[in-house]
Structure formats: C-alpha cells, structure tokens
Design a protein around this motif. Structure first.
Motif, PDB file in Angstrom:
ATOM      1  N   PRO A   1      67.777   2.034  49.094  1.00  0.00           N
ATOM      2  CA  PRO A   1      67.990   3.156  48.175  1.00  0.00           C
ATOM      3  C   PRO A   1      68.636   4.368  48.858  1.00  0.00           C
ATOM      4  O   PRO A   1      69.489   5.036  48.266  1.00  0.00           O
ATOM      5  N   ARG A   2      68.251   4.615  50.104  1.00  0.00           N
ATOM      6  CA  ARG A   2      68.801   5.769  50.811  1.00  0.00           C
ATOM      7  C   ARG A   2      70.276   5.571  51.144  1.00  0.00           C
ATOM      8  O   ARG A   2      71.115   6.436  50.867  1.00  0.00           O
TER       9      ARG A   2
ATOM     10  N   GLU B   1      72.422   3.476  49.829  1.00  0.00           N
ATOM     11  CA  GLU B   1      73.257   3.349  48.633  1.00  0.00           C
ATOM     12  C   GLU B   1      73.465   4.698  47.966  1.00  0.00           C
ATOM     13  O   GLU B   1      74.490   4.928  47.318  1.00  0.00           O
ATOM     14  N   SER B   2      72.514   5.621  48.127  1.00  0.00           N
ATOM     15  CA  SER B   2      72.730   6.983  47.623  1.00  0.00           C
ATOM     16  C   SER B   2      73.827   7.687  48.411  1.00  0.00           C
ATOM     17  O   SER B   2      74.400   8.679  47.949  1.00  0.00           O
ATOM     18  N   GLN B   3      74.147   7.159  49.601  1.00  0.00           N
ATOM     19  CA  GLN B   3      75.206   7.705  50.439  1.00  0.00           C
ATOM     20  C   GLN B   3      76.523   6.928  50.291  1.00  0.00           C
ATOM     21  O   GLN B   3      77.452   7.143  51.057  1.00  0.00           O
TER      22      GLN B   3
ATOM     23  N   ASP C   1      67.655  13.602  48.899  1.00  0.00           N
ATOM     24  CA  ASP C   1      66.261  13.763  48.483  1.00  0.00           C
ATOM     25  C   ASP C   1      65.354  13.533  49.692  1.00  0.00           C
ATOM     26  O   ASP C   1      65.450  12.494  50.351  1.00  0.00           O
TER      27      ASP C   1
END
Length: 213
Positions: A128-129, A131-133, A178
């Motif tokens: 999740p981290r 892919e948020s980037q 986040d």
C-alpha cells in the motif's frame, strides 16, 4: 495441479546481440500459455539476462508447450522454474495504467512455515505504501517445488530506476505521505527482512508487459 494455474519463470542468458531475435520468438504463441512479461537486465544483470513469466491454465498445458519453448540457438544457458501465485497479484489481465518501464525482480529465500507471514507483510504492509508512491505490484509467487528454504519471487513496477530509489524506506517520509501508512510499512518491511534467509534484488527493463496475463 492439472486444473490449477501455473507460472513458468524462464531465465535466459542470451548470446550478445540476440535480444531482438529472442523477442521475435518470445512473441509467438506458447500453446495455451500467456506471456505476462519479458524483462531484460538493467542494474544487477546485463541486458543479455532475460526473465520471462508465462501463465498456463495447468501443468498439462505447460508440458505441451515445452516442445518449442527453448531457444538454445540464441542462449548461452537457460533455467526454468515452475511457480504458483500466492497473493492477489498478478491480476487476470494487466491494464495499461499498471504497466511500468522498470521492474524490481526480488527473490526471497525463507522457511516454508513463514510464507503466510511474508505474504501478509508484503500485501498489507509494504505494497500500500509503495503503490501510493506510484509503484505497481505485478505479482508474487513461490516455487511449486516444496523446498527448504523456499524461494519466493516478486515483480514490482516503477517508472524509472530513480523512481525505484525514491520508494526506498531508508529516506525521510515524504511530506504528502500518510504517517500511519508509512509506519505500518516500515514495521512490516522490517519483519519481512527478518524472515528472509537471503533477499536478492535487481532492476530489469520491461521489454514487454502483456495486457493479457
């Protein structure tokens, strides 16, 4: 296993200058197999090192495709491993927005009993981290053969080698990140590292990422 999807990871060391001819051969139908990606070495491997991942509907379909699978006249050596998907990736097809120019080819060697935890640490922690980037996970697989240590392989897409570097967690947290997402990723990434007896990674250039897996 006859009715279960199976993946062939074919790692080929090509003769110098043989990549274009190899790609012409690689684009030909492999029986019922569907090519997921063809990757060429960028950092950690020379361009002559090519990784090809192909999905088959079952072991019988894979066996039938082996007659014309080898490119011995183009290759100095070739290694084939049968893999099984162990997570929500790869998707059944790869949409255009999921394709990337560069892929991290990461191999973990772990104890078989730690497999579920490694999947959790990746899927619910690190993915999740990153892919948020802007990264995109292509897939996570383990070898079909029950070995100890067990080999697990992951392909993660990036826009460039510098983009890969930007997603490393040894940097300061990005301002728009986040904090909980960052801290969860840091904690589970550290745990995933602890699980690995060995953890190897190189960057590969996406020669081809097929829209249909």
């Amino acid at each position: 296993m006859d009715s279960q999807e199976i993946y062939e990871l074919r790692h080929t060391t090509l003769r110098s200058g043989a990549l274009d001819e190899y790609l012409r051969e690689a684009r030909k139908p492999a029986g019922e197999g569907k090519t997921l990606c063809v990757l060429s070495g960028l950092i950690g491997y020379p361009p002559e090192e090519v990784v090809r991942m192909t999905r088959y509907p079952g072991i019988d379909a894979w066996q039938q495709a082996q007659v014309n699978a080898s490119v011995t006249d183009l290759a100095e050596k070739e290694e084939v491993r049968l893999m099984r998907s162990i997570s929500s990736r790869p998707k059944s097809s790869v949409p255009p927005e999921d394709r990337r120019a560069v892929y991290g080819y990461r191999r973990f060697f772990i104890r078989p009993g730690d497999l579920d935890e490694l999947v959790h640490d990746s899927e619910d922690g690190v993915w999740p981290r990153i892919e948020s980037q802007g990264a995109c996970i292509l897939g996570l697989w383990a070898t079909v053969a029950a070995t100890d240590p067990l080999e697990v392989m992951m392909l993660t897409g990036y826009h460039s080698a510098s983009h890969w570097q930007e997603t490393r967690q040894n940097r300061d947290m990005p301002e728009d990140m986040d904090q909980q997402l960052w801290e969860t990723s840091r904690r589970l990434r550290a745990r995933r590292t602890e699980l690995a007896i060995r953890n190897l990674v190189c960057l590969m250039e996406a020669v081809e990422v097929a829209p249909e897996g």
